[in-house]
Scaffold this active site. Structure first.
Site, PDB file in Angstrom:
ATOM      1  N   ARG A  68      23.593   2.404  41.596  1.00  0.00           N
ATOM      2  CA  ARG A  68      24.439   2.523  42.359  1.00  0.00           C
ATOM      3  C   ARG A  68      25.296   1.701  42.415  1.00  0.00           C
ATOM      4  O   ARG A  68      26.547   0.774  42.440  1.00  0.00           O
ATOM      5  CB  ARG A  68      24.450   3.863  42.874  1.00  0.00           C
ATOM      6  CG  ARG A  68      25.841   3.997  43.839  1.00  0.00           C
ATOM      7  CD  ARG A  68      24.935   5.467  44.671  1.00  0.00           C
ATOM      8  NE  ARG A  68      25.678   5.590  45.963  1.00  0.00           N
ATOM      9  CZ  ARG A  68      26.691   5.527  46.004  1.00  0.00           C
ATOM     10  NH1 ARG A  68      27.977   5.253  45.900  1.00  0.00           N
ATOM     11  NH2 ARG A  68      27.210   5.572  47.740  1.00  0.00           N
ATOM     12  N   GLN A  99      36.958   6.383  54.239  1.00  0.00           N
ATOM     13  CA  GLN A  99      35.507   6.868  53.132  1.00  0.00           C
ATOM     14  C   GLN A  99      34.601   6.258  52.633  1.00  0.00           C
ATOM     15  O   GLN A  99      33.685   6.837  52.075  1.00  0.00           O
ATOM     16  CB  GLN A  99      36.218   8.027  53.407  1.00  0.00           C
ATOM     17  CG  GLN A  99      36.562   9.292  54.237  1.00  0.00           C
ATOM     18  CD  GLN A  99      36.853  10.454  53.790  1.00  0.00           C
ATOM     19  OE1 GLN A  99      38.051  11.159  52.625  1.00  0.00           O
ATOM     20  NE2 GLN A  99      35.821  11.918  53.536  1.00  0.00           N
ATOM     21  N   ASP A 102      33.138   1.067  49.061  1.00  0.00           N
ATOM     22  CA  ASP A 102      32.583  -0.074  48.138  1.00  0.00           C
ATOM     23  C   ASP A 102      33.218  -0.999  48.079  1.00  0.00           C
ATOM     24  O   ASP A 102      33.220  -2.011  47.169  1.00  0.00           O
ATOM     25  CB  ASP A 102      33.223   0.493  46.667  1.00  0.00           C
ATOM     26  CG  ASP A 102      34.797   1.618  46.856  1.00  0.00           C
ATOM     27  OD1 ASP A 102      35.579   0.474  48.307  1.00  0.00           O
ATOM     28  OD2 ASP A 102      34.982   2.061  46.226  1.00  0.00           O
ATOM     29  N   HIS A 117      31.516   5.524  57.372  1.00  0.00           N
ATOM     30  CA  HIS A 117      30.619   6.052  56.441  1.00  0.00           C
ATOM     31  C   HIS A 117      29.825   4.874  56.264  1.00  0.00           C
ATOM     32  O   HIS A 117      29.398   4.619  55.600  1.00  0.00           O
ATOM     33  CB  HIS A 117      31.195   6.840  54.458  1.00  0.00           C
ATOM     34  CG  HIS A 117      31.674   8.345  55.520  1.00  0.00           C
ATOM     35  ND1 HIS A 117      32.326   8.876  54.200  1.00  0.00           N
ATOM     36  CD2 HIS A 117      31.848   8.813  56.403  1.00  0.00           C
ATOM     37  CE1 HIS A 117      32.554  10.043  55.039  1.00  0.00           C
ATOM     38  NE2 HIS A 117      31.800   9.927  55.757  1.00  0.00           N
ATOM     39  N   ASN A 215      47.984  12.648  46.856  1.00  0.00           N
ATOM     40  CA  ASN A 215      45.993  12.940  46.301  1.00  0.00           C
ATOM     41  C   ASN A 215      46.572  14.335  44.913  1.00  0.00           C
ATOM     42  O   ASN A 215      47.124  14.738  44.639  1.00  0.00           O
ATOM     43  CB  ASN A 215      44.913  13.949  47.089  1.00  0.00           C
ATOM     44  CG  ASN A 215      44.182  13.968  46.581  1.00  0.00           C
ATOM     45  OD1 ASN A 215      43.578  13.030  46.232  1.00  0.00           O
ATOM     46  ND2 ASN A 215      43.852  15.040  46.733  1.00  0.00           N
TER      47      ASN A 215
END
Ligand SMILES: [Zn+2]
Length: 249
Positions: A68, A99, A102, A117, A215
């Protein structure tokens, strides 16, 4: 029409703060782990994504995280990230609260990024307290299945928030402060289901601010939003910046 209405809202209601979720990064090839077909539907989060699991067997958790992390470091920012960075440069967005772990907002050029996060930027050692940059962790991972602390040998933990861990207080405080001050909270690529981030729109609305949502699919706040665009972030946001960008004579 709705994109030009969103541009109007952003012009009228400053400061604007952007809140992003997994939907911003799916077009970079990073799957939404919480979606019905996502990773947490295939892997039990309590076996692989919880702090208890990590303390019990960090090597097992790294067997899940290693590919990952490789995938995250190979991903590139997409037009949604680039558009949000430009929105900030044009003076239309005060900050991005995300959130996502990356680093793609930062890599696209966003300067005020609040990572509620955590992120893959660093990993920490619970044995001696040392902290290592991603490049060093990748070197360690190239030589082993789990990165051991070069100082004391403990297995490092990525500084992303695991299930069962407290969110970073400084980032959460800053996110709530930004949301309270925002006259517009622009939510992008989040269904607003995960607390405490899902509480941010209430802070904005509670101080007289408004909510706009971009969204794919419904969110828990659709009824409270002044404007809602059902579409992909990578298509909608570049159009938005096109409207807001000053015209050259
Ligand atoms: Zn150590």
């Amino acid at each position: 029409m709705s994109v030009s209405r969103l541009a109007e809202l952003i012009r009228e209601r400053q400061p604007c703060v952007v809140l992003t979720g997994a939907g911003v990064s799916t077009e970079s090839g990073i799957p939404d782990f919480r979606s019905p077909t996502g990773l947490w539907a295939q892997f039990d989060p309590f076996e692989y994504g919880s702090i208890e699991a990590f303390r019990r067997d960090p090597r097992k958790v790294w067997s899940f995280y290693k590919p990952r992390v490789a995938m995250l470091t190979e991903a590139e920012p997409n037009p949604a990230h680039t558009a949000l960075a430009e929105l900030e440069q044009l003076g239309f967005a005060e900050a991005v609260v995300t959130q996502n772990i990356d680093l793609l907002h930062e890599r696209a050029g966003s300067r005020e990024v609040v990572e509620v996060h955590g992120s893959i930027r660093t990993s920490s050692c619970s044995g001696c307290g040392s902290r290592y940059e991603l490049t060093r962790v990748l070197e360690l991972l190239a030589a082993a299945d789990a990165p051991a602390c070069p100082s004391c040998g403990e297995i490092l933990k990525p500084d992303v928030i695991f299930f069962g861990e407290l969110l970073p207080p400084a980032a959460i405080d800053r996110a709530y402060e930004l949301a309270r001050r925002a006259r517009l909270l622009l939510v992008v690529g989040s269904a607003l289901e995960v607390y405490p981030v899902a509480g941010l729109p209430l802070e904005t609305l509670g101080t007289g601010g408004e909510l706009a949502i971009v969204n794919r699919g419904p969110t828990g706040f659709d009824a409270k939003a002044s404007l809602r665009i059902d579409g992909s972030a990578g298509e909608v946001l570049p159009q938005l910046v096109d409207v807001l960008r000053p015209r050259r004579a």
